[in-house]
Scaffold this motif. Structure first.
Motif, PDB file in Angstrom:
ATOM      1  N   SER A 182       0.816  -1.225   0.148  1.00  0.00           N
ATOM      2  CA  SER A 182       0.015   0.071  -0.120  1.00  0.00           C
ATOM      3  C   SER A 182       0.935   1.381   0.119  1.00  0.00           C
ATOM      4  N   GLY A 183       0.257   2.265  -0.363  1.00  0.00           N
ATOM      5  CA  GLY A 183       0.943   3.774  -0.476  1.00  0.00           C
ATOM      6  C   GLY A 183       0.110   4.651  -0.893  1.00  0.00           C
ATOM      7  N   PRO A 184       0.331   5.908  -1.106  1.00  0.00           N
ATOM      8  CA  PRO A 184      -0.167   6.921  -1.492  1.00  0.00           C
ATOM      9  C   PRO A 184      -0.494   7.013  -2.922  1.00  0.00           C
ATOM     10  N   GLY A 185      -1.950   6.997  -3.253  1.00  0.00           N
ATOM     11  CA  GLY A 185      -2.101   6.768  -4.563  1.00  0.00           C
ATOM     12  C   GLY A 185      -2.553   5.372  -4.919  1.00  0.00           C
ATOM     13  N   ARG A 186      -2.221   4.294  -4.162  1.00  0.00           N
ATOM     14  CA  ARG A 186      -2.522   3.252  -4.404  1.00  0.00           C
ATOM     15  C   ARG A 186      -3.709   2.509  -4.060  1.00  0.00           C
ATOM     16  N   THR A 187      -4.862   2.260  -4.952  1.00  0.00           N
ATOM     17  CA  THR A 187      -6.132   1.886  -4.596  1.00  0.00           C
ATOM     18  C   THR A 187      -5.959   0.501  -3.723  1.00  0.00           C
ATOM     19  N   LEU A 188      -6.992   0.016  -3.108  1.00  0.00           N
ATOM     20  CA  LEU A 188      -7.120  -1.246  -2.493  1.00  0.00           C
ATOM     21  C   LEU A 188      -7.147  -2.436  -3.663  1.00  0.00           C
ATOM     22  N   GLN A 239      -7.955   5.010   3.885  1.00  0.00           N
ATOM     23  CA  GLN A 239      -7.964   6.370   3.153  1.00  0.00           C
ATOM     24  C   GLN A 239      -6.896   7.101   3.601  1.00  0.00           C
ATOM     25  N   ARG A 240      -6.450   7.220   4.689  1.00  0.00           N
ATOM     26  CA  ARG A 240      -5.420   8.041   5.023  1.00  0.00           C
ATOM     27  C   ARG A 240      -4.048   7.563   4.232  1.00  0.00           C
ATOM     28  N   THR A 241      -4.031   6.312   3.770  1.00  0.00           N
ATOM     29  CA  THR A 241      -2.802   5.877   3.040  1.00  0.00           C
ATOM     30  C   THR A 241      -3.102   6.125   1.705  1.00  0.00           C
ATOM     31  N   LEU A 242      -4.381   5.802   1.246  1.00  0.00           N
ATOM     32  CA  LEU A 242      -4.485   6.236  -0.081  1.00  0.00           C
ATOM     33  C   LEU A 242      -4.397   7.676  -0.463  1.00  0.00           C
ATOM     34  N   TYR A 243      -5.129   8.519   0.061  1.00  0.00           N
ATOM     35  CA  TYR A 243      -5.136   9.922  -0.092  1.00  0.00           C
ATOM     36  C   TYR A 243      -4.380  10.857   0.475  1.00  0.00           C
ATOM     37  N   GLY A 244      -3.462  10.393   1.514  1.00  0.00           N
ATOM     38  CA  GLY A 244      -2.478  11.330   2.062  1.00  0.00           C
ATOM     39  C   GLY A 244      -2.906  11.894   3.411  1.00  0.00           C
TER      40      GLY A 244
END
Length: 635
Positions: A182-188, A239-244
């Motif tokens: 997982s990381g910023p911008g990486r969707t599930l 969502q914190r990981t996805l969106y920053g």
């Protein structure tokens, strides 16, 4: 009689009968003790203690049957037992009495007994009969007893019947794989794809129809993967990981207080930001649409007062921020006079510079033009992180809002010149200082003292109590520090900037006119406010003089209301016209020389220069006497 409540796995109650001697002996021996903290709800509802149960239905907006209706049905079911309460409790076996009544009315004996005992035990509170629907599904799906197969309805798709219950080991792999990929911008979904390929060793298999499916050992479906990721990390953290971090803080994180809580005085902290005028100004010379005007404003954190305003062409530049600082530092009555706006000092009362200045990482970080000559520059400059509007939320929320239109791109062109558009924005700021709602900044003392809930009301309240941290700055220092410099040519007939002339009356009043114009044409350093060319300032031997523009002939004074770009444009037009004028001058002279020759047959330049000897002079004198005699009859 004792009622022993059991909440797991299902709520139920057991009744125990004791004789009086047995009860008193238990108390004396300490085997029976009074409850230290009495409960108002049964154990299976203990987590609802202190909650207003009347409001539970407000959260269940899609419920088919309200909880209150369930409670009332249960209360109605035990109505007979409540009316015959004394008979029930004095019976040799209250449980048998209740069971007999339950069979007669078609109710389950254990449930009816639980409702009756619960109601009379916990204060006859109707809400003690609340169902425990909220516990549905809250059981551990990883227990060994559930490993036999997948629970629930089988999938209607044969290719999806690989789903099964996941073991703790597989769930741990799901958690670890998400942490790894997982990381910023990486969707599930993208994390699941990579986890299946690299972490679970999934292999793609084709069926005879060409459809593909994953094959492997203990492969979770995408829904199972999503479920356990959300269960372990929580939706907010996913969502914190996805969106920053910025979006998480803005949408999900709990508020840590108001932005005004950290200040108590005026000018203690000041935020600044810019916006663009939606409409484009009209050119002063040719009337064409010019570039958008950027407006930068500063706002006091404690009062919400708009402290200063600055402008620039085309983009948000350091010139606009410097102009805003200039406005913030000086008297606003003086500032408005530059634009022919009359106000009272109380209409815009602030004056001075802040001790703490907050701005973004844009052009506002550039030092002011006079910074080398100002060692006491802005004391604290706080730059907000990039893309973090909440770091200066007060000024961001005070900016103008636009309606975003869909469809083909359009632009709004105004009939106002840049100078008049600047005057409009100054008037807009004055209106906001009067009309902005600052009720959220009011303290109990302000409310009791009848302070009006607008920026000016809070400003007056704090300023009257000497709660003002402004750093005083003289007008001359503000001009030298914040306004752009230029070179002004001074001659005997006036000071010249491009093609605009300024009167020398201030030099005459100060008695330095001879020193200034004694050497013919002299150059002096000057300062301008780019959107107001009615006034310039000239520095003569360390003293600042304010010069006002004058017209070449008597005309409308409003013609002097121009910006520096207008003056530059006029100078360019005059240069072009001068070239054309010289060509026209030569052609006009040649035209008249040719016409004279055609009319008279003589040459325009027919005169000849001869030596001026005395004999020639004597003959000329004799001829003159003869002509006078013929004309007058006198010698």
């Amino acid at each position: 009689m004792f009622a022993f409540f059991i909440s797991r796995p299902e709520p139920h109650v057991k009744l125990y009968m004791l004789t009086r001697p047995e009860f008193e002996a238990g108390l004396a021996q300490g085997r029976i003790q009074s409850a230290s903290n009495a409960m108002s709800l049964p154990p299976h509802l203990a987590h609802l203690e202190g909650i207003n149960l009347e409001t539970l239905d407000q959260r269940r907006t899609h419920a088919r049957v309200p909880l209150k209706e369930h409670v009332e049905r249960r209360l109605l079911a035990i109505d007979f037992l409540l009316k015959n309460e004394e008979a029930v409790l004095s019976a040799p076996s209250p449980e048998r009495f209740i069971s007999a009544h339950a069979r007669g009315c078609g109710k389950h004996p254990d449930r009816l007994r639980l409702w009756f005992i619960t109601y009379i035990t916990f204060g006859r509170n109707m809400w003690s009969l609340l169902p425990v629907f909220f516990r549905s599904g809250h059981w551990d799906r990883t227990e060994a007893v559930h490993e036999a197969g997948s629970l629930g309805r089988p999938s209607s798709s044969p290719s999806n019947r690989r789903a099964r219950r996941l073991s703790p080991e597989v769930i741990a792999k799901i958690v670890d794989s998400y942490a790894a990929y997982s990381g910023p911008g990486r969707t599930l979904h993208s994390v699941y794809i990579e986890a299946m390929a690299r972490y679970f060793g999934a292999v793609v298999e084709r069926d005879p129809d060409g459809r593909r499916r994953l094959v492997g050992v203990d492969l979770p479906t995408s829904d199972q993967y999503r479920y356990y990721v959300h269960e372990h990390y929580g939706l907010a953290n996913v969502q914190r990981t996805l969106y920053g971090e910025a979006r998480y803080r803005r949408r999900f994180a709990a508020h840590k207080g108001k932005f005004t809580q950290g200040v108590g005085n005026l000018y203690e902290a000041v935020e600044s930001d810019g916006y663009y005028c939606e409409d484009l100004p009209k050119g002063y010379v040719d009337g064409s649409a010019l570039g958008a005007i950027s407006v930068v404003r500063s706002i006091d954190t404690a009062s919400g007062l708009r402290l200063g305003i600055g402008f620039s062409y085309g983009s948000e530049s350091s010139e606009a921020y410097n102009a805003m600082h200039f406005c913030t530092a000086i008297s606003k009555k003086k500032f408005c006079e530059l634009f022919d706006i009359e106000i009272a000092e109380d209409d815009w009362p602030n004056e001075g510079l802040p001790t703490r200045y907050i701005h973004d990482r844009g052009p506002g970080i550039k030092a002011e033009p006079g910074a080398p000559r100002a060692p006491d520059a802005l004391a604290i400059r706080e730059m907000t992180p990039s893309g973090s509007g909440q770091s200066k939320a007060l000024v961001e929320s005070a900016q103008r809002r636009r309606v975003k239109l869909e469809g083909p791109a359009t632009r709004v062109v105004s009939d106002l010149s840049p100078y008049h558009m600047v005057r409009r924005e100054i008037r807009r700021l004055l209106a906001e200082n009067q009309s902005a709602n600052t009720a959220a900044r009011m303290t109990p003392e302000m409310i009791r003292m009848g302070v009006f809930p607008n920026p000016l009301g809070i400003w007056k309240f704090l300023n009257d109590r000497a709660r003002n941290d402004a750093k005083p700055v003289s007008f001359a220092e503000a001009v030298r520090r914040f306004l752009p410099g230029t070179v002004v040519q001074v001659t005997r007939d006036g000071a010249w900037l491009k093609e605009q002339r300024y009167g020398l009356e201030p030099f005459e009043e100060a008695g330095v006119i001879d020193k200034v114009v004694g050497k013919g044409v002299a150059s002096f350093p000057g300062y301008i406010y780019p959107f107001c060319m009615r006034v310039i300032w000239i520095d003569v031997e360390g003293e600042l003089f304010e010069l006002r523009a004058v017209l070449a002939i008597r005309d409308d004074p409003d013609l002097l209301n121009r910006s520096y770009s207008d003056v530059v444009e006029e100078a360019g037009i005059l240069r072009v016209r001068e070239v054309e004028r010289r060509q026209h001058q030569e052609a006009a002279q040649i035209e008249q020389v040719a016409a004279f020759a055609a009319e008279t047959g003589q040459s325009w330049y027919s005169s000849k220069r001869k030596p001026a000897r005395s004999s020639t002079k004597a003959r000329s004198s004799s001829d003159a006497r003869d002509i006078r005699y013929l004309a007058t009859g006198k010698k």
